[in-house]
Write an enzyme that holds these catalytic residues in place. Sequence first.
Site, short mmCIF file in Angstrom:
data_model
loop_
_atom_site.label_atom_id
_atom_site.label_comp_id
_atom_site.label_asym_id
_atom_site.label_seq_id
_atom_site.Cartn_x
_atom_site.Cartn_y
_atom_site.Cartn_z
CG ASP A 81 -2.08 0.92 1.11
OD1 ASP A 81 -2.39 1.34 -0.03
OD2 ASP A 81 -2.69 1.26 2.14
CG ASN A 99 -6.17 -3.12 -5.88
OD1 ASN A 99 -5.24 -3.80 -5.46
ND2 ASN A 99 -6.59 -2.04 -5.23
NE ARG A 122 -2.58 5.81 -8.11
CZ ARG A 122 -2.71 5.64 -6.80
NH1 ARG A 122 -2.64 6.67 -6.00
NH2 ARG A 122 -2.91 4.44 -6.30
C1 IPE Z 1 -0.44 -0.26 -3.45
O1 IPE Z 1 -0.33 1.14 -3.48
C2 IPE Z 1 -0.35 -0.89 -4.82
C3 IPE Z 1 -1.55 -1.62 -5.25
C4 IPE Z 1 -2.63 -1.79 -4.55
C5 IPE Z 1 -1.52 -2.20 -6.57
P1 IPE Z 1 -1.58 2.05 -3.80
O2 IPE Z 1 -1.75 2.10 -5.27
O3 IPE Z 1 -2.77 1.58 -3.02
O4 IPE Z 1 -1.08 3.47 -3.30
P2 IPE Z 1 -1.90 4.54 -2.43
O5 IPE Z 1 -2.46 3.80 -1.25
O6 IPE Z 1 -2.96 5.09 -3.30
O7 IPE Z 1 -0.87 5.55 -2.04
MG MG Z 2 -3.76 2.16 -1.23
#
Ligand code: IPE
Ligand code: MG
Length: 180
Positions: A21, A69, A34
């Site tokens: 995360d 996701n 991202r």
């Molecule tokens: C984790 O990081 C990666 C996956 C779930 C694929 P995030 O994408 O959830 O990053 P934040 O939580 O939005 O910062």
């Molecule tokens: Mg996340």
Amino acid sequence: MSFKDNIDKTRLPKHIAIIMDGNGRWAKERGKDRSFGHRQGVESVRTVTRAAGNLGIDYLTLYTFSTENWSRPEEEVNALMTLMVMAIEQETPDLMKNNVRLSAIGDLERMPSEVRERLDRCMRQTASNTGITLVLALSYSSRWEMTEAARQMAELVQKGELEPEQIDSELISRHLTTNF
Ligand code: IPE
Ligand code: MG
């Protein structure tokens, strides 16, 4: 004394699970997008797998991509899938070198065929490695896992191979995807 030297080796768990995360937030704090954070996530996976392997941990489960996701923007989902294909390919020699066995849990049928093929190939290649087992949870949720277990046991009951009274916690464990 290093951090590793301070770890009591007699009290190590057999299985460590990590919820991945914060990739996006990490990148945002650095003024990047991202995807930069997701790529950095691959580096963290390498570091943590090596460290856990060196400590003699048997299983390392990484919650990599949850069923939830799938509802992210299509572009991000696609970028994550492409990254996974690339990362698995790129990391396979390292997994071999470090005696890591790759495994996966989750609704893998839902993963794009390129990911599945790459994953299958890497799992076959690393199948006889005897060090740590790295388990990627992909398209995974505990609801999905419970649903699967219930369906499998219901099928056995329907076929007359299982009595409802025989369902206990041990049998449920055997129908969970963590039953390697
Ligand atoms: C984790 O990081 C990666 C996956 C779930 C694929 P995030 O994408 O959830 O990053 P934040 O939580 O939005 O910062
Ligand atoms: Mg996340």
